[in-house]
Design a protein around this motif. Structure first.
Motif, mmCIF file in Angstrom:
data_model
loop_
_atom_site.group_PDB
_atom_site.id
_atom_site.type_symbol
_atom_site.label_atom_id
_atom_site.label_comp_id
_atom_site.label_asym_id
_atom_site.label_seq_id
_atom_site.Cartn_x
_atom_site.Cartn_y
_atom_site.Cartn_z
ATOM 1 N N PRO A 2 46.025 34.136 46.091
ATOM 2 C CA PRO A 2 44.674 34.665 46.277
ATOM 3 C C PRO A 2 43.875 34.007 47.416
ATOM 4 O O PRO A 2 43.570 34.673 48.382
ATOM 5 N N PHE A 28 31.577 29.060 42.349
ATOM 6 C CA PHE A 28 32.481 30.114 41.881
ATOM 7 C C PHE A 28 33.730 30.262 42.746
ATOM 8 O O PHE A 28 34.821 30.467 42.230
ATOM 9 N N GLN A 31 36.524 27.970 41.750
ATOM 10 C CA GLN A 31 36.920 28.230 40.355
ATOM 11 C C GLN A 31 37.712 29.531 40.251
ATOM 12 O O GLN A 31 38.762 29.588 39.617
ATOM 13 N N LEU A 32 37.207 30.575 40.897
ATOM 14 C CA LEU A 32 37.916 31.850 40.850
ATOM 15 C C LEU A 32 39.280 31.704 41.498
ATOM 16 O O LEU A 32 40.263 32.288 41.054
ATOM 17 N N ILE A 35 41.633 30.122 39.010
ATOM 18 C CA ILE A 35 41.954 31.048 37.923
ATOM 19 C C ILE A 35 42.906 32.140 38.430
ATOM 20 O O ILE A 35 43.940 32.413 37.820
ATOM 21 N N LEU A 36 42.575 32.711 39.568
ATOM 22 C CA LEU A 36 43.405 33.810 40.079
ATOM 23 C C LEU A 36 44.802 33.328 40.442
ATOM 24 O O LEU A 36 45.784 34.027 40.217
ATOM 25 N N SER A 38 46.366 30.974 38.993
ATOM 26 C CA SER A 38 47.076 30.761 37.743
ATOM 27 C C SER A 38 47.509 32.083 37.095
ATOM 28 O O SER A 38 48.644 32.212 36.621
ATOM 29 N N VAL A 39 46.625 33.046 37.109
ATOM 30 C CA VAL A 39 46.982 34.295 36.431
ATOM 31 C C VAL A 39 47.961 35.136 37.249
ATOM 32 O O VAL A 39 48.624 36.020 36.712
ATOM 33 N N ALA A 40 48.059 34.851 38.541
ATOM 34 C CA ALA A 40 48.981 35.606 39.392
ATOM 35 C C ALA A 40 50.420 35.466 38.906
ATOM 36 O O ALA A 40 51.298 36.244 39.277
ATOM 37 N N LYS A 41 50.644 34.471 38.033
ATOM 38 C CA LYS A 41 51.951 34.257 37.409
ATOM 39 C C LYS A 41 52.510 35.523 36.759
ATOM 40 O O LYS A 41 53.732 35.668 36.619
ATOM 41 N N TYR C 309 53.681 33.844 29.358
ATOM 42 C CA TYR C 309 52.863 34.641 30.271
ATOM 43 C C TYR C 309 51.664 35.278 29.579
ATOM 44 O O TYR C 309 50.906 36.037 30.183
ATOM 45 N N PRO C 312 48.010 33.989 31.134
ATOM 46 C CA PRO C 312 47.584 34.667 32.366
ATOM 47 C C PRO C 312 47.337 36.171 32.174
ATOM 48 O O PRO C 312 46.380 36.716 32.741
ATOM 49 N N LEU C 316 43.595 38.277 32.633
ATOM 50 C CA LEU C 316 43.400 39.418 33.538
ATOM 51 C C LEU C 316 42.873 40.620 32.764
ATOM 52 O O LEU C 316 41.925 41.274 33.177
ATOM 53 N N ARG C 364 31.691 34.614 35.842
ATOM 54 C CA ARG C 364 33.057 34.344 36.325
ATOM 55 C C ARG C 364 34.012 35.437 35.882
ATOM 56 O O ARG C 364 34.787 35.970 36.660
ATOM 57 N N ILE C 368 36.211 38.023 38.075
ATOM 58 C CA ILE C 368 37.680 38.057 37.985
ATOM 59 C C ILE C 368 38.141 39.490 37.674
ATOM 60 O O ILE C 368 39.055 40.013 38.297
ATOM 61 N N TYR C 371 37.687 41.858 40.526
ATOM 62 C CA TYR C 371 38.742 41.599 41.513
ATOM 63 C C TYR C 371 40.058 42.237 41.067
ATOM 64 O O TYR C 371 40.713 42.956 41.830
ATOM 65 N N TYR C 381 47.704 42.625 39.656
ATOM 66 C CA TYR C 381 47.012 41.902 38.586
ATOM 67 C C TYR C 381 46.971 42.696 37.283
ATOM 68 O O TYR C 381 47.707 42.426 36.355
ATOM 69 N N PRO C 425 37.203 25.597 33.714
ATOM 70 C CA PRO C 425 37.534 26.819 32.971
ATOM 71 C C PRO C 425 38.993 26.867 32.523
ATOM 72 O O PRO C 425 39.270 27.255 31.379
ATOM 73 N N MET C 426 39.928 26.447 33.364
ATOM 74 C CA MET C 426 41.339 26.544 32.986
ATOM 75 C C MET C 426 41.652 25.671 31.768
ATOM 76 O O MET C 426 42.400 26.078 30.882
#
Lengths: 101, 500, 500
Positions: A2, A28, A31-32, A35-36, A38-41, C309, C312, C316, C364, C368, C371, C381, C425-426
Motif C-alpha cells: 500500500p 492516520f 496507521q492506515l 493496517i493495510l 497487514s491485511v494485504a495478506k 487469514y 486480515p 477488510l 480509521r 480503511i 479504500y 482487498y 491499532p494492530m
C-alpha cells in the motif's frame, strides 16, 4: 504494497465525507499504512488456491420476500423527532452544492 | 465553454456525423408498497407521512424485498425479450446526497435481474426498428428536495433545502438500451418512438402508471456523434430531466445539433450531465464534478440473493398480456387493415374501443370508422381522450345496428351520438326523446316524392329519358322536405318507380 | 441472601413463586448501579422508571395468577447501547447520536419487553461496536470489575462489566468479531454469539451487517440459554434471519449440567496457541481440555490452516461494510450537526459533523473500508477477503466432519491495562484473533469462564464453537464443563471477584 500517502488519506476522507485536520492526517497515514499492509495478506492465500468463490454471506438464503402489504410507519412528528432542523413537515438542511444523481 | 449557444443545421449535422444514442429510462412501479419496506407507494401526500425507520435510513433499520416488485421486474424483463438471471443480487451504490437517507442507493450493479433483450419500435411511417436492451435492473427512488430562497426553487442559489422522503424507497426499474446506431436523421424520432413503445408496454403489463408528468417515468438520453466513415463512438453527454415524449425527441435533436457545432468548430465534447430546458428546447451543462465518482459498489449484505426458479419465470411468462406490437400485428391481420389504417387505429388509442364495439356485434369497418374518425374528432373538440368520452362501445354498436336496419341514416346517427354524449341516455332513449326515427312509411314518403316530382317536371323527363343519375335532385328535395329523416336509399327507389 | 448475587434462573423461580417481587429485584440492581457504577461506567443510561414499570407489570400479572410471560419474566437486564429502544437514548457510544431518541424498538428489545424482562438501562460500548476494550466510547472507558485499571473487553465491555459487578444478572451484547465472547472471557462471565441469523438484527445499529449478531450475556451457561430462547427466532423484518426452529438450548444446557460428555468429540484448534499467547491463558486452556476429557469427551487436534487469514480478512470486510453503514450519520435527518451557520453547504456541514461526531477508531475504519472498496483496489482487498471467507468456511466444514465442537482460548491474553493499546491499532486487533473465524463463517460460538490465569490472577475464557444451527451442541458442552469446573474449584469463578 500500500504505502499510503497523506494525500491519499485526504482523498479517502473526502470520499467518506470526513473532515480531518492536518494533525489527524499525520497520525492516520502511518496507521492506515500499517493496517493495510497487514491485511494485504489476504491476497497471498487466495492467489495460491484454485476455484475459490467469494462468500458475501454466511447464510445461504435466497428469495426472502415480503408481501406487498402496507404496514403502519411513522407519523410526520415521529419522523422529524430527531431532525437537527425541520420546517413545513420536512427536514431542513443547508444549501446543497452537488447535483442530484 | 462557448458563451453563445451554437447549433448546426440538422441536415448539415447528418452530412458530417452519425448519431449514437443510449437511452436510460427509469420506471416507478405501481406496487402498493415501497421496494424494501411496507410504506405506501403513493404519489404526493403530506410530506414525510409515508415513511418508516427503513426508508428514512434510521440507525438499525433493515430492508426486506417486496416480492411483487421483483415479480414486476421479471415480467418487464420477459416482455422486453430479456434473459432472466438465474441468480442475482442487490448492491450498494455509495455516494452522499441529502435526498438519499442511507447515503447509498440499494441498486443492482453487475448482476441485473434481466439482460440482453430487445424492443421493436414502430416509427410514424410504419417502419419497424429493433432497439437492443442492455439490461433492466431494480433499484430504489430517492426523496424529494424543495430548494428555498434564491431563484424559483432551483438548487443553484438556494439558501437551504427541505426534504420529504415519501418517495424514498419507491421501487424503480432502470431500462438501459444498447447503443442505438445507424438511425441518421431518424435518431430523434427513434428516441421518442422507443420511449412511447416502452410506455405502452408498461401500461399493457400494468406494472406502472408511467406518468412522465409525475415522474413515474423518466428518461435520460445519452447522445454522441461520430464522424461519418468512422466506427469509434464519440464522447457522449447525458441529458437529464427529459419529462415528456416530445421532449425526448427535442432533446436528442438539440444535442445532435449542439455537439455538431462544437465539433465542426474544432472543439471537443465534454463528457457531462446536461439538463433539458423545456421552455426553449435546449440543454445546459450541470455543475462540473470535482472528482470522478467512485461509487464503491459491493453486494448489499442486508439482503439475500434473488434466485428465480425456472418454474416461477415460466409462470410469470404465462401472465404476460398480449404485448402491444404482437397485438398490432394480430389486429392488422384479423381485420385486414392497411399499415396506415392500423397506425391510425392505434395512434388514436381506439383499438380497445373498436374491439369492444365489434364484440358488441358491430362490423369492424363501421366500428373503426366511428371511433377513429367521428368520435376522435369529438374527443379532440372536447379536449379529452377517446376512452374518456361518455359513450360506451355497446352504445356505439347499437347506433351502428340501427343504421344497418334502416332505422337511422348516418346523419341521424350522428345526432343520436351527440345526444348520448350530451348525457341524454342510451341511443334508443335519444331517438325517442328527439323523434329521430327514419320515415320508413312508404305512403308518407310517396306523398313527398310525388310533390317533388310535380315541382320538377324537367327532371322527370330526364329520368325517363334514361338519365338515372338526375334522380339525385328529387331525392335531395325529398330529404329536405322530410328534414333528413327519410332513408335516402328508399326514396331513390320510389323516385325511380314513379318515373317508369 | 443477597439478591444481586443470584443467577437469573434462581431469581426467576423466586419471582414466579411470589417469594420475591420483580420490583424489589429490579430496585436492588438499580441500587447496585447507583452504588458502584461511578467506578465502572458500565451503564450509559439508566432507565429506572421504565425498568420498574415493567417489573410492576410482571408482579401484577403474577399476583393475578397469570402465568409468567416467559421463563425470565421479572428478571432485569442491561441492554447494549447499540440496540434501539423507543423513546430511550441509544448512542452506540458515539457523540453523533447523543440525545437521539429512537422512534422504534429493535426486535430484540421488543422480544425482551414482551417476555417481561425489565430493561435497567443501556450499557457502554466501543463507538459503533468498533473496538476490543470499550476505550473507544465517546463517553469514557468502562473498567473491569476484577481490576479497575484494566479493560472489560469490547466492544460490549459495559454488558460484561455490569454482569461481573452484579449490576445486572443478564445482559445483551452484539458480536461482530468477538464483542460478546472476548468481554465475557476477560470478566469471567458467559457470552454467546448465536448462529448468524439466529437472532434478529432489526434495530441493531449496524457495524458490519454480514457479521453482526446479537446474543445473550450472563454469569452462568443456563442463564445465557434462557435468555437465548427469549431473543432468538425468525423475524420477517430481517432478510438474513433464519426461518427454522430455535435450537433447544435450554434443554441442552440442563442436559449438559446433569450429565457427562461421553460420545462427544471435541476438536482443539492447533492454530490458536504459541507465539502471542499468554502462558497463563494457555495453561488454563490446557486444564479445560483435560476437564473435557475427564467428562468423557474424545479430544483430538484439528488444524484449520486458513484461520491465519481470518484477522486480515475481517479487518477488510468489517471496515468496508462499516464505511457504508455509517454513511447515514450525516447530520441531515438525525444526530449531531455542527457548522450549520447558514453559509456552509450541506456537504461542508456533513464533513464537519462527521469529523466532530466520530472518534479516531471509527474514522480509521471508515477510511480503511473506503479504500478497500475503491475501484482499483476492490479485487485485491474486499474481493480477496471474501474468498478467504470461503476458505475459512471450508476449514470449519472439514473440522466439523470430524468433531462435534471446536475449542480454543477465547482471547490470547487476559484483560490488558486501560491505555495500553489505544495508540497501536494492530495490537488491539489481535484481541479478536480467536473469535473472528466463527463470525466469518456465521457459526455459533461462546465463551465460558475457565478460571484465573496463574500468571496474573485474571479471568480466562474457554471458547466453544459449533456449526451453524447447532447452538445447542455448544451449550451442552459448556454446561457440562461449567458444572465440573465449578465443582472442582469449589464454586463459581465469579465468586472470587474482589469487592468493589
Amino acid at each position: 504494497m500500500p504505502n499510503i500517502s497523506r494525500d491519499e488519506v485526504a482523498h479517502l476522507a473526502k470520499l467518506a465525507r470526513l473532515g480531518v485536520t492536518d494533525e489527524e492526517l499525520d497520525t492516520f497515514a502511518p496507521q492506515l499504512d500499517v493496517i493495510l499492509e497487514s491485511v494485504a495478506k489476504v491476497g497471498e492465500v487466495v492467489g495460491t488456491e484454485q476455484d475459490v468463490p467469494p462468500t458475501s454471506h454466511a447464510v445461504e438464503l435466497t428469495n426472502v420476500f415480503r408481501e406487498d402489504e402496507v404496514r403502519q410507519g411513522l407519523t410526520q412528528e415521529q419522523a422529524l423527532s430527531g431532525a437537527p432542523a425541520a420546517e413545513e413537515g420536512r427536514f431542513r438542511v443547508p444549501r446543497i452544492l452537488g447535483e442530484e444523481q | 465553454m462557448t458563451a453563445i449557444a451554437e447549433t448546426l443545421d440538422f441536415d448539415e449535422v447528418l452530412e458530417h456525423f452519425d448519431p449514437v444514442l443510449g437511452l436510460e429510462v427509469h420506471v416507478e412501479l405501481n406496487t402498493n408498497t415501497k421496494m424494501f419496506c411496507g410504506c405506501a407507494n403513493v404519489f404526493g401526500g403530506e410530506p414525510n407521512t409515508h415513511v418508516c425507520p427503513t426508508c428514512l435510513g434510521l440507525p438499525g433499520a433493515l430492508p426486506v424485498m417486496n416480492g411483487k416488485g421483483v415479480e414486476s421486474a421479471i415480467r418487464m424483463g420477459l416482455a422486453l425479450n430479456c434473459e432472466i438471471a438465474p441468480w442475482c443480487r442487490f448492491a450498494r451504490k455509495n455516494y452522499f446526497y441529502p435526498d438519499m437517507p442511507k447515503n447509498f442507493q440499494t441498486s443492482q450493479y453487475d448482476e441485473p435481474i434481466a439482460f440482453d433483450g430487445h424492443l421493436d419500435v414502430v416509427l410514424d411511417d410504419g417502419e419497424v426498428v429493433r432497439v437492443g436492451i442492455e439490461r433492466a435492473h431494480m433499484e430504489e427512488d430517492t426523496g424529494k428536495s424543495l430548494h428555498v430562497g434564491g431563484a424559483t426553487g432551483r438548487i443553484h442559489g438556494a439558501e437551504h433545502s427541505l426534504l420529504d422522503y415519501n418517495r424514498a424507497g419507491v421501487p424503480l426499474i432502470e431500462i438501459v438500451t444498447k447503443p442505438i446506431e445507424g438511425m441518421g436523421h431518424r435518431a430523434p424520432e427513434v428516441a421518442r418512438a422507443y420511449v412511447t413503445a416502452l410506455r405502452e408496454l408498461m401500461l399493457a403489463l400494468g406494472v406502472s402508471d408511467v406518468r412522465m408528468d409525475q415522474g413515474s417515468m423518466r428518461c435520460d438520453a445519452n447522445v454522441s456523434l461520430m464522424p461519418k466513415g468512422t466506427t469509434e463512438f464519440g464522447t457522449r453527454t447525458e441529458t437529464k430531466n427529459v419529462n415528456s415524449l416530445r421532449s425526448v425527441e427535442r432533446a436528442v435533436r438539440y444535442e445532435m445539433t449542439r455537439q455538431a457545432a462544437v465539433l465542426r468548430a474544432g472543439g471537443s465534447i465534454t463528457q457531462e450531465t446536461r439538463h433539458f430546458q423545456e421552455a426553449d428546447g435546449t440543454t445546459s451543462p450541470g455543475r462540473p464534478k470535482e472528482t470522478s465518482e467512485d461509487y464503491r459498489y459491493f453486494p448489499e449484505p442486508d439482503l439475500v440473493p434473488i434466485a428465480p426458479s425456472r418454474e416461477w419465470v415460466e409462470e410469470l411468462r404465462g401472465t404476460l398480456p398480449e404485448l402491444p406490437w404482437e397485438r398490432r400485428k394480430r389486429v392488422q391481420q384479423e381485420w385486414g387493415l392497411t399499415d396506415e389504417e392500423t397506425r391510425d387505429l392505434f395512434n388514436t388509442g381506439a383499438a380497445d374501443l373498436v374491439a369492444m364495439t365489434v364484440d358488441a356485434g358491430a362490423p369492424v369497418a363501421e366500428a373503426r370508422s366511428w371511433w377513429v374518425q367521428y368520435l376522435t374528432q369529438q374527443a379532440n373538440t372536447r379536449e379529452t381522450e377517446l376512452p374518456e368520452l361518455p359513450i360506451t362501445p355497446a352504445q356505439v354498436a347499437r347506433v351502428i345496428a340501427l343504421i344497418g336496419e334502416g332505422t337511422l341514416t348516418h346523419k341521424l346517427a350522428r345526432e343520436v351520438v351527440q345526444g348520448v354524449l350530451a348525457g341524454e341516455g342510451d341511443p334508443d332513449q335519444v331517438i325517442a326523446d328527439r323523434g329521430l326515427e327514419v320515415v320508413s312509411d312508404d305512403s308518407a314518403l310517396l306523398a313527398a316524392v310525388d310533390e317533388a316530382l310535380a315541382t320538377q317536371p324537367d327532371v322527370v323527363e330526364k329520368i325517363r329519358g334514361g338519365k338515372v343519375q338526375a334522380a339525385g335532385a328529387i331525392v335531395g328535395a325529398v330529404m329536405k322536405a322530410t328534414k333528413g329523416q327519410a332513408d335516402a336509399k328508399r326514396v331513390r327507389e320510389l323516385v325511380l318507380e314513379r318515373c317508369q | 441472601m443477597n439478591v444481586i448475587k443470584q443467577t437469573a434462573a434462581e431469581l426467576a423461580a423466586r419471582i414466579h413463586s411470589g417469594e420475591l417481587s420483580s420490583v424489589d429485584v429490579t430496585q436492588a440492581h438499580l441500587d447496585r448501579i447507583t452504588k458502584v457504577d461511578d467506578q465502572l461506567n458500565a451503564f450509559r443510561h439508566v432507565d429506572a422508571e421504565g425498568a420498574l414499570a415493567a417489573a410492576a407489570k410482571v408482579d401484577a400479572d403474577i399476583a393475578a395468577g397469570n402465568p409468567p410471560a416467559s421463563p425470565l419474566a421479572g428478571v432485569p437486564l442491561g441492554l447494549k447501547d447499540v440496540l434501539t429502544t423507543k423513546g430511550v437514548p441509544t448512542t452506540c457510544g458515539s457523540k453523533t447520536l447523543e440525545g437521539w431518541l429512537p422512534p422504534y424498538d429493535a426486535t430484540v428489545t421488543r422480544k425482551l419487553r414482551e417476555a417481561g424482562v425489565p430493561i435497567l438501562g443501556k450499557t457502554n460500548m466501543d463507538e459503533f461496536a468498533m473496538g476490543s476494550s470499550t476505550e473507544n466510547s465517546a463517553y469514557g472507558p468502562t473498567r473491569n470489575p476484577w481490576d479497575t485499571s484494566r479493560i472489560p473487553g469490547g466492544s460490549g465491555g459495559g454488558s460484561s462489566a455490569a454482569l461481573a459487578a452484579f449490576e445486572a444478572p443478564l445482559a445483551i451484547g452484539t458480536d461482530t468479531g468477538g464483542s460478546i465472547r472476548q468481554p465475557g472471557a476477560v470478566t469471567g462471565t458467559v457470552g454467546v454469539k448465536p448462529t448468524y441469523g439466529g437472532v434478529s438484527r432489526y434495530g441493531l445499529v449496524a457495524f458490519s451487517s454480514s457479521l453482526d449478531q446479537a446474543g445473550p450475556c450472563a454469569r452462568t451457561v443456563l442463564d445465557a440459554a434462557l435468555l437465548h430462547e427469549v431473543i432468538a427466532g425468525h423475524d420477517p423484518m430481517d432478510s438474513t434471519s433464519i426461518n427454522s426452529p430455535v435450537p433447544n438450548v435450554v434443554e441442552a444446557a440442563r442436559q449438559g449440567a446433569s450429565g457427562d460428555l461421553t460420545g462427544v468429540k471435541v476438536g482443539v484448534v492447533t492454530e490458536f496457541s504459541g507465539e502471542g499467547y499468554q502462558q497463563g491463558v494457555l495453561d488454563s486452556f490446557q486444564a479445560a481440555v483435560e476437564q473435557l476429557r475427564a467428562l468423557g469427551a474424545e479430544v483430538v487436534e484439528i488444524s484449520c490452516p486458513n484461520f491465519a487469514y481470518a484477522l486480515p480478512a475481517y479487518y477488510l470486510i468489517a471496515p468496508s461494510e462499516c464505511s457504508s453503514n455509517l454513511a447515514r450519520f450525516d447530520a441531515m435527518r438525525y444526530g449531531l450537526r455542527v457548522g450549520d451557520d447558514g453559509d456552509r453547504s450541506a456537504e461542508e456541514v456533513m464533513s464537519a459533523s462527521r469529523e466532530a461526531g466520530f472518534g479516531p477508531e471509527v474514522k480509521r475504519r471508515i477510511m480503511i473500508g473506503t479504500y478497500a472498496l475503491s475501484s482499483g483496489y476492490y479485487d485485491a482487498y474486499y474481493g480477496s477477503a471474501q474468498q478467504v471467507r470461503t476458505l475459512i468456511t471450508r476449514d470449519f466444514a472439514a473440522a466439523y466432519s470430524q468433531v462435534d465442537v471446536l475449542v480454543s482460548p477465547t482471547t490470547p491474553t487476559t484483560a490488558f491495562r486501560i491505555g495500553e493499546r489505544v495508540d497501536d491499532p494492530m495490537a488491539m486487533y489481535l484481541a479478536d484473533l480467536c473469535t473472528i473465524p466463527a463470525n466469518l463463517a456465521g457459526n455459533a460460538a461462546m465463551s465460558v469462564p475457565s478460571g484465573l490465569a496463574a500468571d496474573d490472577g485474571l479471568p480466562v475464557g474457554l471458547q466453544i464453537m459449533a456449526p451453524a444451527l447447532a447452538d445447542d451442541r455448544m451449550y451442552r458442552v459448556a454446561a457440562a464443563y461449567e458444572t465440573a469446573r465449578d465443582a472442582a474449584a469449589g464454586g463459581a469463578l465469579i465468586n472470587q471477584i474482589p469487592e468493589l
